[in-house]
Design an enzyme around this catalytic site. Structure first.
Site, PDB file in Angstrom:
ATOM      1  N   ALA A 152       0.831  -1.199   0.000  1.00  9.46           N
ATOM      2  CA  ALA A 152       0.000   0.000   0.000  1.00  9.46           C
ATOM      3  C   ALA A 152       0.868   1.252   0.000  1.00  9.46           C
ATOM      4  CB  ALA A 152      -0.936  -0.005   1.207  1.00  9.46           C
ATOM      5  N   TYR A 153       1.895   1.255   0.833  1.00 11.90           N
ATOM      6  CA  TYR A 153       2.779   2.413   0.925  1.00 11.90           C
ATOM      7  C   TYR A 153       3.495   2.667  -0.405  1.00 11.90           C
ATOM      8  CZ  TYR A 153       6.498   5.474   2.656  1.00 11.90           C
ATOM      9  OH  TYR A 153       7.355   6.520   2.850  1.00 11.90           O
TER      10      TYR A 153
END
Length: 246
Positions: A152-153
């Site tokens: 996600a990051y």
């Protein structure tokens, strides 16, 4: 240290501590009047910071209304907005993609990517009306390379890089320049959200053999945000100790 930002109005998101505080302090030392936006503004310590912000506002950058209110309040306090540094972000857990919780995925993208979009959108009309502005979005080396365990990051930071390029081209003739910085891992309290194995794997990828120091990143941001930077837009400045070569 005085000069490049004398009397300029500057917004730094996530500026109450850590990387954001280091950036805010550097710009303030060069004459800026700084408005700090932070989800937890009470974390700001004036003695540790070494400067008094012009405004210290509670802001959820993932919330459109919160950002709009903060932009209005900052403009009223600063008189003008010359610089926006979009630094606020969250790491999320270190979890393989197949086990990554959707709710967490959505929150990481909301803060890191949508938050950057909302902050930029809120200040761009003011900057273009004045014919001057500098926006610096804090991305990550993860947005260039991809890093296992933090999907996600890395997806969000890759999005920040792509968004920066697009906005820069949209504004290229307006006097508003938009760039990003892609740091390697910085040794801050956010490391507590990561596993020791992930931290050491990240350190091992840096040819200089150490993590980035906050003042080093602040120096890169200060150039990108300054009037000295007059012909570079849409670029992602490297701050990785040799890890990135493009």
């Amino acid at each position: 240290m005085t000069g490049r930002f004398q009397d300029q109005g500057v917004i730094v998101t996530g500026g109450a501590r850590g990387i954001g505080l280091g950036i805010a302090a550097r710009l303030a030392a060069e004459g800026a009047r700084v408005a700090i936006w932070d989800l937890a503004p009470e974390a700001f310590d004036v003695d540790r910071a070494g400067f008094e912000p012009a405004a210290l506002l509670p802001v959820d950058i993932a919330d459109e209304a919160s950002v709009a209110h903060a932009a209005e309040a900052s403009l009223a306090r600063l008189g003008r907005i010359d610089v926006l540094v979009c630094n606020a972000g969250i790491n999320g857990p270190v979890v393989e993609t197949v086990a990554y919780p959707l709710e967490t995925w959505n929150r990481v993208l909301a803060v890191n990517l949508t938050g950057t979009f909302l902050c930029c959108r809120a200040v761009v009309p003011h900057m273009t009306a004045r014919g001057y502005g500098r926006i610096v979005n804090v991305a990550s080396i993860g947005g260039k390379e991809g890093v296992p365990g933090i999907s996600a990051y890395t997806a969000a930071k890759a999005g920040v890089i792509g968004f920066t390029r697009t906005l820069a081209r949209e504004l290229a003739t307006t006097g508003v320049l938009v760039n990003a910085v892609a740091p390697a891992m910085v040794e801050t309290e956010l490391l507590s959200q990561m596993t020791p194995a992930h931290i050491e794997a990240s350190r091992a990828k840096i040819p200089m053999g150490r993590f980035l120091a906050i003042p080093e990143l602040a120096a890169v941001v200060a150039f990108a945000a300054s009037p000295e930077n007059a012909f570079t837009t849409g670029f992602t400045f490297d701050a990785t100790g040799g890890r990135a070569d493009y």
